[in-house]
Design an enzyme around this catalytic site. Sequence first.
Site, PDB file in Angstrom:
ATOM      1  N   ASN A 185      22.496 -13.347  16.667  1.00  0.00           N
ATOM      2  CA  ASN A 185      23.481 -13.582  17.731  1.00  0.00           C
ATOM      3  C   ASN A 185      24.007 -15.005  17.550  1.00  0.00           C
ATOM      4  O   ASN A 185      23.585 -15.744  16.650  1.00  0.00           O
ATOM      5  CB  ASN A 185      22.850 -13.367  19.112  1.00  0.00           C
ATOM      6  CG  ASN A 185      23.898 -13.317  20.213  1.00  0.00           C
ATOM      7  OD1 ASN A 185      24.922 -12.641  20.083  1.00  0.00           O
ATOM      8  ND2 ASN A 185      23.689 -14.066  21.284  1.00  0.00           N
ATOM      9  N   LYS A 186      24.928 -15.372  18.402  1.00  0.00           N
ATOM     10  CA  LYS A 186      25.607 -16.667  18.305  1.00  0.00           C
ATOM     11  C   LYS A 186      24.632 -17.820  18.091  1.00  0.00           C
ATOM     12  O   LYS A 186      23.570 -17.864  18.702  1.00  0.00           O
ATOM     13  CB  LYS A 186      26.422 -16.872  19.587  1.00  0.00           C
ATOM     14  CG  LYS A 186      27.221 -18.144  19.675  1.00  0.00           C
ATOM     15  CD  LYS A 186      28.077 -18.414  18.454  1.00  0.00           C
ATOM     16  CE  LYS A 186      29.031 -17.298  18.101  1.00  0.00           C
ATOM     17  NZ  LYS A 186      29.661 -17.490  16.767  1.00  0.00           N
TER      18      LYS A 186
ATOM     19  N   ASP B 112      24.901  -9.499  17.529  1.00  0.00           N
ATOM     20  CA  ASP B 112      25.874  -9.148  16.486  1.00  0.00           C
ATOM     21  C   ASP B 112      25.299  -8.136  15.513  1.00  0.00           C
ATOM     22  O   ASP B 112      26.026  -7.354  14.917  1.00  0.00           O
ATOM     23  CB  ASP B 112      26.336 -10.401  15.752  1.00  0.00           C
ATOM     24  CG  ASP B 112      27.249 -11.192  16.659  1.00  0.00           C
ATOM     25  OD1 ASP B 112      26.723 -11.983  17.466  1.00  0.00           O
ATOM     26  OD2 ASP B 112      28.469 -10.962  16.622  1.00  0.00           O
TER      27      ASP B 112
ATOM     28  N   GLN C 106      32.542 -20.436  23.419  1.00  0.00           N
ATOM     29  CA  GLN C 106      32.741 -19.115  24.036  1.00  0.00           C
ATOM     30  C   GLN C 106      32.148 -19.063  25.449  1.00  0.00           C
ATOM     31  O   GLN C 106      32.644 -18.330  26.314  1.00  0.00           O
ATOM     32  CB  GLN C 106      32.067 -18.009  23.187  1.00  0.00           C
ATOM     33  CG  GLN C 106      32.753 -17.721  21.871  1.00  0.00           C
ATOM     34  CD  GLN C 106      32.142 -18.499  20.718  1.00  0.00           C
ATOM     35  OE1 GLN C 106      31.658 -19.607  20.898  1.00  0.00           O
ATOM     36  NE2 GLN C 106      32.190 -17.948  19.532  1.00  0.00           N
TER      37      GLN C 106
ATOM     38  N   ARG D  70      37.104 -11.596  19.161  1.00  0.00           N
ATOM     39  CA  ARG D  70      35.764 -11.871  18.628  1.00  0.00           C
ATOM     40  C   ARG D  70      34.764 -11.159  19.526  1.00  0.00           C
ATOM     41  O   ARG D  70      35.132 -10.619  20.566  1.00  0.00           O
ATOM     42  CB  ARG D  70      35.473 -13.380  18.473  1.00  0.00           C
ATOM     43  CG  ARG D  70      36.089 -14.350  19.401  1.00  0.00           C
ATOM     44  CD  ARG D  70      35.668 -14.237  20.833  1.00  0.00           C
ATOM     45  NE  ARG D  70      34.222 -14.222  20.962  1.00  0.00           N
ATOM     46  CZ  ARG D  70      33.578 -13.721  21.991  1.00  0.00           C
ATOM     47  NH1 ARG D  70      34.226 -13.182  23.019  1.00  0.00           N
ATOM     48  NH2 ARG D  70      32.262 -13.712  22.042  1.00  0.00           N
ATOM     49  N   GLY D  71      33.487 -11.205  19.107  1.00  0.00           N
ATOM     50  CA  GLY D  71      32.475 -10.439  19.822  1.00  0.00           C
ATOM     51  C   GLY D  71      32.281  -9.126  19.078  1.00  0.00           C
ATOM     52  O   GLY D  71      33.261  -8.450  18.742  1.00  0.00           O
ATOM     53  N   ALA D  72      31.008  -8.776  18.824  1.00  0.00           N
ATOM     54  CA  ALA D  72      30.715  -7.664  17.907  1.00  0.00           C
ATOM     55  C   ALA D  72      31.411  -6.335  18.267  1.00  0.00           C
ATOM     56  O   ALA D  72      32.141  -5.776  17.434  1.00  0.00           O
ATOM     57  CB  ALA D  72      29.202  -7.495  17.801  1.00  0.00           C
TER      58      ALA D  72
ATOM     59  N   ARG E   8      34.867 -10.586   8.656  1.00  0.00           N
ATOM     60  CA  ARG E   8      33.702 -11.348   9.137  1.00  0.00           C
ATOM     61  C   ARG E   8      32.427 -10.590   8.723  1.00  0.00           C
ATOM     62  O   ARG E   8      32.394  -9.361   8.806  1.00  0.00           O
ATOM     63  CB  ARG E   8      33.754 -11.535  10.665  1.00  0.00           C
ATOM     64  CG  ARG E   8      34.931 -12.405  11.110  1.00  0.00           C
ATOM     65  CD  ARG E   8      34.819 -12.788  12.583  1.00  0.00           C
ATOM     66  NE  ARG E   8      33.762 -13.761  12.800  1.00  0.00           N
ATOM     67  CZ  ARG E   8      33.323 -14.102  14.024  1.00  0.00           C
ATOM     68  NH1 ARG E   8      33.847 -13.531  15.100  1.00  0.00           N
ATOM     69  NH2 ARG E   8      32.372 -15.000  14.164  1.00  0.00           N
TER      70      ARG E   8
HETATM   71  O1  MRU Z   1      31.588 -15.585  16.796  1.00  0.00           O
HETATM   72  P1  MRU Z   1      31.704 -14.618  17.926  1.00  0.00           P
HETATM   73  O2  MRU Z   1      32.365 -15.191  19.134  1.00  0.00           O
HETATM   74  O3  MRU Z   1      32.320 -13.313  17.480  1.00  0.00           O
HETATM   75  O4  MRU Z   1      30.200 -14.302  18.332  1.00  0.00           O
HETATM   76  C1  MRU Z   1      29.956 -13.436  19.395  1.00  0.00           C
HETATM   77  C2  MRU Z   1      28.536 -13.320  19.758  1.00  0.00           C
HETATM   78  O5  MRU Z   1      27.668 -13.890  19.143  1.00  0.00           O
HETATM   79  C3  MRU Z   1      28.201 -12.367  20.874  1.00  0.00           C
HETATM   80  O6  MRU Z   1      27.085 -12.805  21.575  1.00  0.00           O
HETATM   81  C4  MRU Z   1      27.892 -10.981  20.289  1.00  0.00           C
HETATM   82  O7  MRU Z   1      28.924 -10.576  19.445  1.00  0.00           O
HETATM   83  C5  MRU Z   1      27.697  -9.973  21.321  1.00  0.00           C
HETATM   84  S1  MRU Z   1      29.193  -9.511  22.100  1.00  0.00           S
HETATM   85  C6  MRU Z   1      28.929  -8.238  23.158  1.00  0.00           C
END
Ligand code: MRU
Length: 345
Positions: A248-249, A238, A197, A47-49, A90
């Site tokens: 973002n999250k 994201d 996270q 996970r993470g963009a 996603r």
């Molecule tokens: O749902 P996730 O864990 O994929 O969400 C991740 C985030 O919101 C991060 O802050 C974002 O992707 C930046 S990662 C460098």
Amino acid sequence: MSSFKTIEWKDDRVLMIDQRSLPLREVYIECLMFEDVAQAIKDMVIRGAPAIGVAAAMGIALGAHKSKRKDKIEFLAELKEISTVISNTRPTAVNLFWAVKRMMNLVNENKDKDIDWIRNRLVEEAKKIYEEDISICKRIGKVGSELIKDGDTVLTHCNAGALATAGYGTALGVIRAAFQEGKRIKVIASETRPFLQGARLTAWELDKDGIPVTIITDNMAGYVMSKGMVNSVVVGADRIASNGDVANKIGTYPLSILSRFHNIPFYVAAPISTIDYNCPSGDQIPIEKRDTKEVTHIMGNKITPDVEVLNPAFDITPSDHVSSIITEKGITEAPYSKSLRALLG
Ligand code: MRU
């Protein structure tokens, strides 16, 4: 660099650290087929963009590599289907669509080449996206570290670290770079309900690198800010709309309001591939709604009564709450519609 690999192309398979098991167990899963990669993205193994962008590229490469088609037309049609499956994993992080587009552009520009040539180029391209992501994060870190002073405490949300990228991280890249420059900094990681996270992943990777980190629950952010315990907030993104609104999250938006109220700079660190120039504002960014079990259950145990539950995975921080956006090409400030476009030049 970190002492673990978030994702790796090895012996014609894709390996990923299973982020659902951290920090209790460091286990790696093997993806043999593109469907395994798609499922891993859906299930948050990775996970993470930026990391899901790399995974998407490797997924397409894996699909091409394992394809049994001998007929070019059928092979190209299969690649199109693979790219659709990967794109449907996603919806919010634009890096996934950016990576799919980059891979499929390569296919479309080379339709006249033979199947083996296309296959090999796709694998090379996925590896290139991986390598580029690491160097981009290092540049983001270097650029952004000038905003962090010796002795600062930085609050971060979710995980925008090595685990959320090919390695090094965006928001945590800034923190890592400042730390590596010898600045004595401390990090506050908000736990990031419901998937945790911050508490599980950010705390784990910072601790591994010896960077001092303190975990708080999300509802403690106001307290620590009001007590003068936070010098700046640095988060990842994201998707950034062309006007500077940031997806973002979930929980990022309230942090931006708290930062504004307490006059604390609120920084967003992200690669240019996270900017969606076709998206005019945050209103047009699709927000993923995840399984409500993530909210109602903790470690498999139900903790809530049978009532309605919401689980949006992201929120939108309006651009006027963002002090700066840190990219690999420099630090940009409002008005973002101008400064973000200038990054393209
Ligand atoms: O749902 P996730 O864990 O994929 O969400 C991740 C985030 O919101 C991060 O802050 C974002 O992707 C930046 S990662 C460098």
